[in-house]
Design an enzyme around this catalytic site. Structure first.
Site, PDB file in Angstrom:
ATOM      1  N   LYS A  11       0.832  -1.205   0.000  1.00 29.85           N
ATOM      2  CA  LYS A  11       0.000   0.000   0.000  1.00 29.85           C
ATOM      3  C   LYS A  11       0.871   1.262   0.000  1.00 29.85           C
ATOM      4  O   LYS A  11       2.089   1.191   0.194  1.00 29.85           O
ATOM      5  CB  LYS A  11      -0.929  -0.051   1.218  1.00 29.85           C
ATOM      6  CG  LYS A  11      -1.918  -1.223   1.181  1.00 29.85           C
ATOM      7  CD  LYS A  11      -2.871  -1.187   2.371  1.00 29.85           C
ATOM      8  CE  LYS A  11      -3.846  -2.339   2.334  1.00 29.85           C
ATOM      9  NZ  LYS A  11      -4.838  -2.278   3.462  1.00 29.85           N
ATOM     10  N   TYR A  51     -12.200  -2.564  -3.485  1.00 27.17           N
ATOM     11  CA  TYR A  51     -12.771  -2.653  -2.133  1.00 27.17           C
ATOM     12  C   TYR A  51     -14.303  -2.639  -2.179  1.00 27.17           C
ATOM     13  O   TYR A  51     -14.943  -2.077  -1.285  1.00 27.17           O
ATOM     14  CB  TYR A  51     -12.246  -1.513  -1.272  1.00 27.17           C
ATOM     15  CG  TYR A  51     -10.849  -1.717  -0.728  1.00 27.17           C
ATOM     16  CD1 TYR A  51     -10.514  -2.864   0.001  1.00 27.17           C
ATOM     17  CD2 TYR A  51      -9.860  -0.765  -0.926  1.00 27.17           C
ATOM     18  CE1 TYR A  51      -9.237  -3.056   0.506  1.00 27.17           C
ATOM     19  CE2 TYR A  51      -8.572  -0.941  -0.411  1.00 27.17           C
ATOM     20  CZ  TYR A  51      -8.272  -2.087   0.302  1.00 27.17           C
ATOM     21  OH  TYR A  51      -7.010  -2.267   0.817  1.00 27.17           O
ATOM     22  N   PHE A  59     -15.560   3.289   7.622  1.00 23.33           N
ATOM     23  CA  PHE A  59     -14.156   3.641   7.419  1.00 23.33           C
ATOM     24  C   PHE A  59     -13.790   3.819   5.947  1.00 23.33           C
ATOM     25  O   PHE A  59     -12.649   4.182   5.636  1.00 23.33           O
ATOM     26  CB  PHE A  59     -13.219   2.604   8.066  1.00 23.33           C
ATOM     27  CG  PHE A  59     -13.367   1.190   7.538  1.00 23.33           C
ATOM     28  CD1 PHE A  59     -12.800   0.809   6.333  1.00 23.33           C
ATOM     29  CD2 PHE A  59     -14.058   0.233   8.274  1.00 23.33           C
ATOM     30  CE1 PHE A  59     -12.927  -0.483   5.851  1.00 23.33           C
ATOM     31  CE2 PHE A  59     -14.190  -1.074   7.804  1.00 23.33           C
ATOM     32  CZ  PHE A  59     -13.614  -1.422   6.590  1.00 23.33           C
ATOM     33  N   ARG A  87      -1.508 -14.466   3.930  1.00 18.46           N
ATOM     34  CA  ARG A  87      -2.293 -13.783   4.972  1.00 18.46           C
ATOM     35  C   ARG A  87      -1.668 -13.999   6.349  1.00 18.46           C
ATOM     36  O   ARG A  87      -1.645 -13.092   7.184  1.00 18.46           O
ATOM     37  CB  ARG A  87      -3.731 -14.303   4.968  1.00 18.46           C
ATOM     38  CG  ARG A  87      -4.528 -13.970   3.728  1.00 18.46           C
ATOM     39  CD  ARG A  87      -5.169 -12.623   3.767  1.00 18.46           C
ATOM     40  NE  ARG A  87      -6.217 -12.498   4.770  1.00 18.46           N
ATOM     41  CZ  ARG A  87      -6.993 -11.421   4.869  1.00 18.46           C
ATOM     42  NH1 ARG A  87      -6.827 -10.394   4.042  1.00 18.46           N
ATOM     43  NH2 ARG A  87      -7.914 -11.356   5.803  1.00 18.46           N
ATOM     44  N   THR A  93      -5.485  -7.636  10.623  1.00 18.16           N
ATOM     45  CA  THR A  93      -5.763  -6.379   9.925  1.00 18.16           C
ATOM     46  C   THR A  93      -5.223  -5.169  10.677  1.00 18.16           C
ATOM     47  O   THR A  93      -4.647  -4.258  10.067  1.00 18.16           O
ATOM     48  CB  THR A  93      -7.288  -6.232   9.721  1.00 18.16           C
ATOM     49  OG1 THR A  93      -7.756  -7.353   8.980  1.00 18.16           O
ATOM     50  CG2 THR A  93      -7.628  -4.944   8.996  1.00 18.16           C
ATOM     51  N   ARG A 104       2.587  -6.843   9.431  1.00 15.46           N
ATOM     52  CA  ARG A 104       1.868  -5.768  10.114  1.00 15.46           C
ATOM     53  C   ARG A 104       2.277  -5.664  11.578  1.00 15.46           C
ATOM     54  O   ARG A 104       2.394  -4.558  12.128  1.00 15.46           O
ATOM     55  CB  ARG A 104       0.360  -5.997   9.972  1.00 15.46           C
ATOM     56  CG  ARG A 104      -0.165  -5.758   8.549  1.00 15.46           C
ATOM     57  CD  ARG A 104      -1.520  -6.387   8.367  1.00 15.46           C
ATOM     58  NE  ARG A 104      -2.194  -5.952   7.136  1.00 15.46           N
ATOM     59  CZ  ARG A 104      -3.317  -6.492   6.691  1.00 15.46           C
ATOM     60  NH1 ARG A 104      -3.898  -7.488   7.349  1.00 15.46           N
ATOM     61  NH2 ARG A 104      -3.874  -6.051   5.574  1.00 15.46           N
ATOM     62  N   ASN A 114      -1.792  -0.097   7.126  1.00 21.37           N
ATOM     63  CA  ASN A 114      -1.330  -1.440   7.505  1.00 21.37           C
ATOM     64  C   ASN A 114      -0.486  -2.121   6.426  1.00 21.37           C
ATOM     65  O   ASN A 114      -0.385  -3.340   6.371  1.00 21.37           O
ATOM     66  CB  ASN A 114      -2.507  -2.300   7.966  1.00 21.37           C
ATOM     67  CG  ASN A 114      -3.528  -2.539   6.877  1.00 21.37           C
ATOM     68  OD1 ASN A 114      -3.361  -2.077   5.747  1.00 21.37           O
ATOM     69  ND2 ASN A 114      -4.564  -3.276   7.191  1.00 21.37           N
ATOM     70  N   HIS A 117      -1.866  -5.442   1.400  1.00 13.61           N
ATOM     71  CA  HIS A 117      -3.145  -6.104   1.144  1.00 13.61           C
ATOM     72  C   HIS A 117      -2.865  -7.514   0.642  1.00 13.61           C
ATOM     73  O   HIS A 117      -1.943  -7.728  -0.137  1.00 13.61           O
ATOM     74  CB  HIS A 117      -3.943  -5.356   0.065  1.00 13.61           C
ATOM     75  CG  HIS A 117      -5.102  -6.161  -0.457  1.00 13.61           C
ATOM     76  ND1 HIS A 117      -6.329  -6.166   0.158  1.00 13.61           N
ATOM     77  CD2 HIS A 117      -5.193  -7.042  -1.493  1.00 13.61           C
ATOM     78  CE1 HIS A 117      -7.135  -7.006  -0.501  1.00 13.61           C
ATOM     79  NE2 HIS A 117      -6.472  -7.542  -1.502  1.00 13.61           N
ATOM     80  N   GLU A 128      -9.447 -10.132  -7.813  1.00 10.62           N
ATOM     81  CA  GLU A 128      -8.514  -9.014  -7.666  1.00 10.62           C
ATOM     82  C   GLU A 128      -7.402  -9.073  -8.718  1.00 10.62           C
ATOM     83  O   GLU A 128      -6.985  -8.037  -9.249  1.00 10.62           O
ATOM     84  CB  GLU A 128      -7.952  -9.024  -6.241  1.00 10.62           C
ATOM     85  CG  GLU A 128      -9.037  -8.703  -5.212  1.00 10.62           C
ATOM     86  CD  GLU A 128      -8.644  -8.986  -3.771  1.00 10.62           C
ATOM     87  OE1 GLU A 128      -7.490  -9.414  -3.522  1.00 10.62           O
ATOM     88  OE2 GLU A 128      -9.496  -8.777  -2.885  1.00 10.62           O
TER      89      GLU A 128
HETATM   90  P1  DAT Z   1      -7.674  -7.041   5.425  1.00  6.66           P
HETATM   91  O1  DAT Z   1      -6.869  -5.982   4.741  1.00  6.66           O
HETATM   92  O2  DAT Z   1      -6.947  -7.636   6.598  1.00  6.66           O
HETATM   93  O3  DAT Z   1      -8.231  -8.071   4.478  1.00  6.66           O
HETATM   94  P2  DAT Z   1     -10.370  -5.940   5.500  1.00  6.66           P
HETATM   95  O4  DAT Z   1     -10.569  -6.542   4.151  1.00  6.66           O
HETATM   96  O5  DAT Z   1     -11.381  -6.257   6.545  1.00  6.66           O
HETATM   97  O6  DAT Z   1      -8.931  -6.305   6.081  1.00  6.66           O
HETATM   98  O7  DAT Z   1     -10.318  -4.350   5.379  1.00  6.66           O
HETATM   99  C1  DAT Z   1      -9.691  -3.732   4.272  1.00  6.66           C
HETATM  100  C2  DAT Z   1      -8.891  -2.572   4.774  1.00  6.66           C
HETATM  101  O8  DAT Z   1      -9.758  -1.581   5.325  1.00  6.66           O
HETATM  102  C3  DAT Z   1      -7.917  -2.912   5.904  1.00  6.66           C
HETATM  103  O9  DAT Z   1      -6.691  -3.395   5.413  1.00  6.66           O
HETATM  104  C4  DAT Z   1      -7.782  -1.594   6.622  1.00  6.66           C
HETATM  105  C5  DAT Z   1      -9.151  -0.981   6.468  1.00  6.66           C
HETATM  106  N1  DAT Z   1      -9.981  -1.276   7.642  1.00  6.66           N
HETATM  107  C6  DAT Z   1     -10.566  -2.447   7.965  1.00  6.66           C
HETATM  108  N2  DAT Z   1     -11.255  -2.369   9.106  1.00  6.66           N
HETATM  109  C7  DAT Z   1     -11.114  -1.092   9.533  1.00  6.66           C
HETATM  110  C8  DAT Z   1     -11.597  -0.361  10.667  1.00  6.66           C
HETATM  111  N3  DAT Z   1     -12.374  -0.933  11.601  1.00  6.66           N
HETATM  112  N4  DAT Z   1     -11.236   0.938  10.770  1.00  6.66           N
HETATM  113  C9  DAT Z   1     -10.475   1.531   9.838  1.00  6.66           C
HETATM  114  N5  DAT Z   1      -9.982   0.907   8.744  1.00  6.66           N
HETATM  115  C10 DAT Z   1     -10.296  -0.389   8.596  1.00  6.66           C
HETATM  116 MG    MG Z   2      -9.625  -7.860   2.976  1.00  4.47          MG
END
Ligand code: DAT
Ligand code: MG
Length: 134
Positions: A11, A51, A59, A87, A93, A104, A114, A117, A128
């Site tokens: 990222k 996304y 968020f 992963r 996350t 992370r 973080n 991805h 993706e």
């Molecule tokens: P991951 O990246 O572990 O697959 P995710 O798909 O649930 O996690 O979320 C995508 C991204 O969105 C994540 O890398 C960071 C952001 N994100 C997720 N949950 C969040 C939250 N509660 N507050 C702020 N940002 C968040």
């Molecule tokens: Mg995800």
């Protein structure tokens, strides 16, 4: 255990902090193989497609601002159980709770920033990879 492809992206924070080599090194050291790699800056349309599952989340505005804020490194990686293995290397996350030893957990502190991805399933990986390399 199946040979899989997965989509992994460094990222904007990871690129800006000079962590591209660190992330790639960890994935390579595990035994995964980089198959495709490109650098790009994500625009709003691409962010909404990538996304799609998160566009209604509270968020999402912060995530959209962040993910479009600078260049990313988009990659296809392959290997045995590449989706789950990558992963695991990435960690939880939220870097605040991600285990030490993970990307992370070792390198991040804040959930939006973080670093990396990774696709969460074989189906997500196919979708993706199609978006970024189709
Ligand atoms: P991951 O990246 O572990 O697959 P995710 O798909 O649930 O996690 O979320 C995508 C991204 O969105 C994540 O890398 C960071 C952001 N994100 C997720 N949950 C969040 C939250 N509660 N507050 C702020 N940002 C968040
Ligand atoms: Mg995800």
């Amino acid at each position: 255990m199946a040979h899989e492809n997965t989509f992994i992206m460094i990222k904007p924070d990871g690129v800006a902090r000079g962590l591209v080599g660190e992330v790639i090194s960890r994935l390579e050291a595990k035994g995964l193989k980089v198959e495709k790699i490109r650098t790009l800056t994500i625009d709003e349309d691409l962010a909404r497609r990538h996304y799609a599952e998160h566009v209604e989340r509270s968020f999402f505005p912060d995530l959209l601002q962040f993910i479009t804020s600078g260049p990313v490194v988009a990659m296809q990686w392959s290997g045995e159980s590449a989706v789950s293995v990558s992963r695991t290397l990435m960690g939880a996350t939220d870097p605040k709770t991600a285990a030490p030893g993970t990307i992370r957990g070792d390198l991040g502190l804040e959930v939006t920033h973080n670093i990396v991805h990774g696709s969460d399933s074989a189906e997500s990986a196919e979708r993706e990879l199609g978006i970024f390399f189709g």
